[in-house]
Motif scaffolding. Structure first.
Motif, PDB file in Angstrom:
ATOM      1  N   ALA A  79       0.831  -1.205   0.000  1.00 39.47           N
ATOM      2  CA  ALA A  79       0.000   0.000   0.000  1.00 39.47           C
ATOM      3  C   ALA A  79       0.867   1.257   0.000  1.00 39.47           C
ATOM      4  CB  ALA A  79      -0.927  -0.009   1.212  1.00 39.47           C
ATOM      5  N   TRP A  80       1.949   1.239   0.776  1.00 33.87           N
ATOM      6  CA  TRP A  80       2.847   2.395   0.843  1.00 33.87           C
ATOM      7  C   TRP A  80       3.569   2.605  -0.487  1.00 33.87           C
ATOM      8  CZ3 TRP A  80       8.503   2.367   1.701  1.00 33.87           C
ATOM      9  CH2 TRP A  80       9.009   3.652   1.866  1.00 33.87           C
ATOM     10  N   GLN A  81       4.036   1.536  -1.094  1.00 31.18           N
ATOM     11  CA  GLN A  81       4.738   1.652  -2.372  1.00 31.18           C
ATOM     12  C   GLN A  81       3.806   2.154  -3.477  1.00 31.18           C
ATOM     13  OE1 GLN A  81       8.113   1.110  -3.110  1.00 31.18           O
ATOM     14  NE2 GLN A  81       8.217   1.168  -0.875  1.00 31.18           N
ATOM     15  N   TYR A  82       2.594   1.637  -3.513  1.00 28.21           N
ATOM     16  CA  TYR A  82       1.621   2.110  -4.509  1.00 28.21           C
ATOM     17  C   TYR A  82       1.287   3.586  -4.287  1.00 28.21           C
ATOM     18  CZ  TYR A  82       0.443  -2.448  -6.581  1.00 28.21           C
ATOM     19  OH  TYR A  82       0.472  -3.635  -7.267  1.00 28.21           O
ATOM     20  N   ALA A  83       1.140   3.989  -3.029  1.00 26.64           N
ATOM     21  CA  ALA A  83       0.774   5.375  -2.720  1.00 26.64           C
ATOM     22  C   ALA A  83       1.812   6.360  -3.235  1.00 26.64           C
ATOM     23  CB  ALA A  83       0.586   5.538  -1.214  1.00 26.64           C
ATOM     24  N   ALA A  95      -6.799  -0.061  -9.383  1.00 28.81           N
ATOM     25  CA  ALA A  95      -7.606  -0.943  -8.543  1.00 28.81           C
ATOM     26  C   ALA A  95      -6.740  -1.726  -7.566  1.00 28.81           C
ATOM     27  CB  ALA A  95      -8.421  -1.898  -9.407  1.00 28.81           C
ATOM     28  N   SER A  96      -5.593  -2.199  -8.029  1.00 23.46           N
ATOM     29  CA  SER A  96      -4.697  -2.934  -7.140  1.00 23.46           C
ATOM     30  C   SER A  96      -4.182  -2.022  -6.036  1.00 23.46           C
ATOM     31  CB  SER A  96      -3.529  -3.515  -7.940  1.00 23.46           C
ATOM     32  OG  SER A  96      -2.764  -4.386  -7.133  1.00 23.46           O
ATOM     33  N   ALA A  97      -3.856  -0.779  -6.387  1.00 20.06           N
ATOM     34  CA  ALA A  97      -3.396   0.180  -5.380  1.00 20.06           C
ATOM     35  C   ALA A  97      -4.489   0.449  -4.349  1.00 20.06           C
ATOM     36  CB  ALA A  97      -2.966   1.481  -6.065  1.00 20.06           C
ATOM     37  N   GLY A  98      -5.728   0.659  -4.820  1.00 21.04           N
ATOM     38  CA  GLY A  98      -6.835   0.885  -3.896  1.00 21.04           C
ATOM     39  C   GLY A  98      -7.136  -0.326  -3.046  1.00 21.04           C
ATOM     40  N   ALA A  99      -7.043  -1.502  -3.654  1.00 19.65           N
ATOM     41  CA  ALA A  99      -7.317  -2.736  -2.921  1.00 19.65           C
ATOM     42  C   ALA A  99      -6.361  -2.921  -1.757  1.00 19.65           C
ATOM     43  CB  ALA A  99      -7.233  -3.930  -3.866  1.00 19.65           C
ATOM     44  N   LEU A 149      -4.621   8.235  -6.115  1.00 19.98           N
ATOM     45  CA  LEU A 149      -5.977   7.757  -5.878  1.00 19.98           C
ATOM     46  C   LEU A 149      -6.828   8.851  -5.246  1.00 19.98           C
ATOM     47  CD1 LEU A 149      -5.257   4.229  -4.322  1.00 19.98           C
ATOM     48  CD2 LEU A 149      -5.959   4.732  -6.667  1.00 19.98           C
ATOM     49  N   PRO A 150      -8.165   8.806  -5.449  1.00 16.79           N
ATOM     50  CA  PRO A 150      -9.065   9.778  -4.802  1.00 16.79           C
ATOM     51  C   PRO A 150      -9.256   9.411  -3.330  1.00 16.79           C
ATOM     52  CG  PRO A 150     -10.344   8.226  -6.091  1.00 16.79           C
ATOM     53  CD  PRO A 150      -8.900   7.885  -6.338  1.00 16.79           C
ATOM     54  N   SER A 151      -8.291   9.758  -2.526  1.00 13.57           N
ATOM     55  CA  SER A 151      -8.245   9.276  -1.140  1.00 13.57           C
ATOM     56  C   SER A 151      -9.496   9.623  -0.346  1.00 13.57           C
ATOM     57  CB  SER A 151      -7.009   9.841  -0.438  1.00 13.57           C
ATOM     58  OG  SER A 151      -5.829   9.404  -1.077  1.00 13.57           O
ATOM     59  N   MET A 152     -10.030  10.835  -0.527  1.00 16.33           N
ATOM     60  CA  MET A 152     -11.197  11.237   0.245  1.00 16.33           C
ATOM     61  C   MET A 152     -12.411  10.367  -0.078  1.00 16.33           C
ATOM     62  SD  MET A 152     -10.115  13.514   2.234  1.00 16.33           S
ATOM     63  CE  MET A 152     -11.694  14.044   2.904  1.00 16.33           C
ATOM     64  N   ARG A 153     -12.528   9.923  -1.334  1.00 19.49           N
ATOM     65  CA  ARG A 153     -13.674   9.089  -1.714  1.00 19.49           C
ATOM     66  C   ARG A 153     -13.538   7.670  -1.174  1.00 19.49           C
ATOM     67  NH1 ARG A 153     -13.676  10.525  -8.093  1.00 19.49           N
ATOM     68  NH2 ARG A 153     -12.983  12.676  -7.796  1.00 19.49           N
TER      69      ARG A 153
END
Length: 247
Positions: free
Chosen positions: A54-58, A169-173, A63-67
């Motif tokens: 998750a940290w590496q993808y971020a 999607a993988s990053a959000g997942a 990504l729309p973090s607030m949503r």
């Protein structure tokens, strides 16, 4: 178990589904153990690899973090309730249905050849947030009570429902899956359902595998993640069908 944990971390970082490597391994090696303890041990190990991914993808994928906040909160609540229920309901009840659900996901993805290749969100911010919240609650509950395949279900839902590509999607997942792991452990740890002597070395191996998987996904993009998704889910169909009906 260390090899299984590393392999699970690699697969999970790309498309999810690492639990379907670790969980059967734990149940096979420790058949007399309490199922909730094996599920908690899996969470305590895999959360580190999921967090690393998750940290590496971020750092690389916007990504729309607030949503996603509502989805994260709903996923945590669902996972907490599911983890509580896992100590009272045998998880084996899910095994018979899982191959059918995975097969439906695999066939739909294969049929829709362009699905997830391009990042094209098609909902208003409010609608997207509501859909993500409902998805988070449902899949979060499943993750808490059983778990295997959760990351793959999150990836598919984000692609199909929100129009994201497979990389986003993988990053959000990973964010959602990390949240569900935290919530599930909030029940498993105080209840004494974690074998720390086993989960800690597994965690190190899981992070190592996750680092490799995340690098591959970021380097090769959405097309690679989609192909990996089809391969992994196809393998998971065979594995879960074997565990449910033939073993």
């Amino acid at each position: 178990m260390l090899a299984a944990s590393a392999g699970a971390g690699l697969v999970d970082a790309i498309v999810g589904g690492g639990g379907l490597i670790i969980v059967p391994s734990l149940f096979g090696l420790f058949p007399q153990a309490v199922p909730a303890t094996l599920l908690g041990t899996n969470k305590a190990a895999s959360i580190w690899g999921t967090g690393w991914a998750a940290w590496q993808y971020a750092r690389r994928v916007t990504l729309p973090s607030m949503r996603l906040l509502g989805a994260i909160a709903a996923a945590m609540l669902g996972a907490l309730f599911g983890a509580w229920l896992a100590t009272r309901v045998p998880a084996s009840r899910f095994r018979g249905a899982l191959p059918f659900v995975l097969a439906a996901v695999w066939l739909y993805t294969l049929w829709r050849k362009d699905m997830g290749r391009h990042h094209a969100p098609h909902w208003s911010p409010r609608t997207e947030a509501l859909l993500a919240t409902g998805m988070g609650a449902a899949i979060g509950f499943y993750d808490g009570i059983f778990g295997p395949g959760t990351g793959s279900f999150f990836v598919f839902a984000l692609v199909r429902l929100l129009g994201w590509d497979f990389l986003h999607a993988s990053a959000g997942a990973k964010r959602l899956n990390f949240a569900t792991n935290v919530a599930a452990l909030a029940w498993f740890i105080p209840s004494g359902h974690v074998a720390w002597a086993l989960s800690l070395p597994m965690a190190v191996a899981n992070v190592a595998g996750s680092a490799v998987g995340t690098r591959l996904a970021l380097r090769h993009g959405a097309g690679f993640v989609r192909a990996a998704f089809l391969i992994v889910v196809g393998a998971l169909i065979l594995k879960t069908a074997w565990d449910a009906w033939l073993r």
